[in-house]
Design a protein around this motif. Structure first.
Motif, short mmCIF file in Angstrom:
data_model
loop_
_atom_site.label_atom_id
_atom_site.label_comp_id
_atom_site.label_asym_id
_atom_site.label_seq_id
_atom_site.Cartn_x
_atom_site.Cartn_y
_atom_site.Cartn_z
N ALA A 130 -16.49 -27.01 -0.61
CA ALA A 130 -15.28 -26.35 -1.11
C ALA A 130 -15.65 -24.97 -1.64
O ALA A 130 -16.78 -24.75 -2.10
N PRO A 131 -14.71 -24.01 -1.62
CA PRO A 131 -14.99 -22.69 -2.20
C PRO A 131 -15.30 -22.81 -3.69
O PRO A 131 -14.77 -23.69 -4.38
N VAL A 132 -16.19 -21.95 -4.18
CA VAL A 132 -16.55 -21.91 -5.59
C VAL A 132 -15.83 -20.72 -6.22
O VAL A 132 -15.92 -19.60 -5.70
N ASP A 133 -15.14 -20.95 -7.31
CA ASP A 133 -14.45 -19.88 -8.04
C ASP A 133 -13.47 -19.12 -7.16
O ASP A 133 -13.28 -17.91 -7.34
N ALA A 134 -12.87 -19.79 -6.18
CA ALA A 134 -11.93 -19.13 -5.28
C ALA A 134 -11.06 -20.19 -4.61
O ALA A 134 -11.29 -21.39 -4.77
N THR A 135 -10.10 -19.72 -3.85
CA THR A 135 -9.28 -20.62 -3.06
C THR A 135 -9.52 -20.30 -1.59
O THR A 135 -10.15 -19.30 -1.26
N GLY A 136 -9.01 -21.15 -0.74
CA GLY A 136 -9.16 -20.92 0.69
C GLY A 136 -9.76 -22.13 1.37
O GLY A 136 -10.03 -23.15 0.73
N PRO A 137 -9.97 -22.01 2.67
CA PRO A 137 -10.54 -23.13 3.43
C PRO A 137 -11.96 -23.45 2.98
O PRO A 137 -12.64 -22.61 2.38
N ASN A 138 -12.40 -24.65 3.29
CA ASN A 138 -13.79 -25.04 3.00
C ASN A 138 -14.75 -24.12 3.75
O ASN A 138 -14.42 -23.56 4.80
N TYR A 139 -15.95 -24.02 3.20
CA TYR A 139 -17.01 -23.21 3.79
C TYR A 139 -17.93 -24.07 4.64
O TYR A 139 -18.11 -25.26 4.39
N VAL A 140 -18.54 -23.42 5.60
CA VAL A 140 -19.70 -23.95 6.31
C VAL A 140 -20.88 -23.17 5.76
O VAL A 140 -20.80 -21.95 5.60
N ASN A 141 -21.96 -23.88 5.42
CA ASN A 141 -23.15 -23.25 4.85
C ASN A 141 -24.40 -23.79 5.51
O ASN A 141 -24.44 -24.95 5.93
N SER A 142 -25.42 -22.96 5.57
CA SER A 142 -26.76 -23.41 5.95
C SER A 142 -27.76 -22.41 5.38
O SER A 142 -27.37 -21.39 4.78
N VAL A 143 -29.02 -22.69 5.57
CA VAL A 143 -30.09 -21.80 5.12
C VAL A 143 -31.00 -21.52 6.31
O VAL A 143 -31.32 -22.43 7.08
N LEU A 144 -31.38 -20.25 6.45
CA LEU A 144 -32.36 -19.84 7.45
C LEU A 144 -33.68 -19.57 6.78
O LEU A 144 -33.72 -18.98 5.70
N GLU A 145 -34.73 -19.99 7.43
CA GLU A 145 -36.10 -19.67 7.01
C GLU A 145 -36.66 -18.75 8.08
O GLU A 145 -36.52 -19.04 9.27
N LEU A 146 -37.26 -17.64 7.66
CA LEU A 146 -37.87 -16.75 8.63
C LEU A 146 -39.00 -15.98 8.00
O LEU A 146 -39.10 -15.87 6.78
N MET A 147 -39.84 -15.49 8.85
CA MET A 147 -40.92 -14.59 8.44
C MET A 147 -40.42 -13.18 8.74
O MET A 147 -40.00 -12.90 9.86
N TRP A 148 -40.46 -12.30 7.72
CA TRP A 148 -39.91 -10.96 7.84
C TRP A 148 -40.99 -9.91 7.61
O TRP A 148 -41.73 -9.98 6.63
N GLN A 149 -41.05 -8.94 8.50
CA GLN A 149 -42.00 -7.83 8.35
C GLN A 149 -41.21 -6.61 7.88
O GLN A 149 -40.50 -5.98 8.65
N GLY A 150 -41.31 -6.33 6.62
CA GLY A 150 -40.56 -5.25 6.00
C GLY A 150 -40.31 -5.65 4.56
O GLY A 150 -40.75 -6.70 4.10
N ASN A 151 -39.55 -4.84 3.84
CA ASN A 151 -39.29 -5.17 2.44
C ASN A 151 -37.93 -5.85 2.28
O ASN A 151 -37.17 -5.98 3.24
#
Length: 171
Positions: A58-79
């Motif tokens: 469900a949205p946090v501190d807001a209204t609207g449709p439910n969210y889809v969430n995930s997390v990406l893991e990656l190796m990043w070259q840069g800051n």
């Protein structure tokens, strides 16, 4: 996708293990997540891209449709700032228009963790300041790395019990 941030691969720089939070609740966020993943897999500064399961919440501190969430893991070259600008360019390319805080949106790409670094600038705070309070962040993060530590806050798993009243479901 043609979202471009001008970065050149530098063989003398190492990669940093990073975690990004994906979210969206307008249109077709699952398809947009796939585009974000494809973009990072093709990006010269990113490698070893993995995604957690996707969750609905469900949205946090807001209204609207439910969210889809995930997390990406990656190796990043840069800051961290370069990663942020890349994320913002991707969001823009995929139709994100920033209006009010917590407004419904097709895609959100947040920098959650950048190695063990802490960053506090006008544009970026890492670790993400509310990640330890959000079950929709902690569950997928811990799925990817059960031993992950949040700089300054300790093991992420220690924060999960405080979020169990938030309903998330794997989809």
């Amino acid at each position: 996708m043609s979202a471009e941030v001008s970065l050149q691969l530098n063989p003398t720089l190492s990669h940093t293990l990073c975690y990004l939070g994906l979210g969206g609740n307008l249109g077709h966020p699952m398809a947009l997540f796939d585009e974000v993943i494809d973009y990072f897999r093709a990006h010269s500064c990113a490698k070893a891209v993995r995604e957690s399961l996707r969750f609905e919440s469900a949205p946090v501190d807001a209204t609207g449709p439910n969210y889809v969430n995930s997390v990406l893991e990656l190796m990043w070259q840069g800051n961290a700032e370069q990663l942020l600008h890349t994320c913002m360019a991707i969001e823009s390319q995929l139709g994100r228009v920033r209006t009010t805080r917590n407004a419904p949106r097709p895609i959100d790409v947040d920098v959650l963790l950048f190695g063990q670094e802490t960053v506090n600038t006008s544009q970026l705070t890492v670790p993400h300041p509310r990640m330890h309070l959000r079950r929709f962040v902690l569950e997928p993060l811990l799925q990817l790395n059960p031993e992950i530590e949040i700089p300054g806050l300790g093991p992420a798993r220690n924060h999960l019990p405080g979020t169990l009243d938030q309903i998330v479901k794997a989809i």
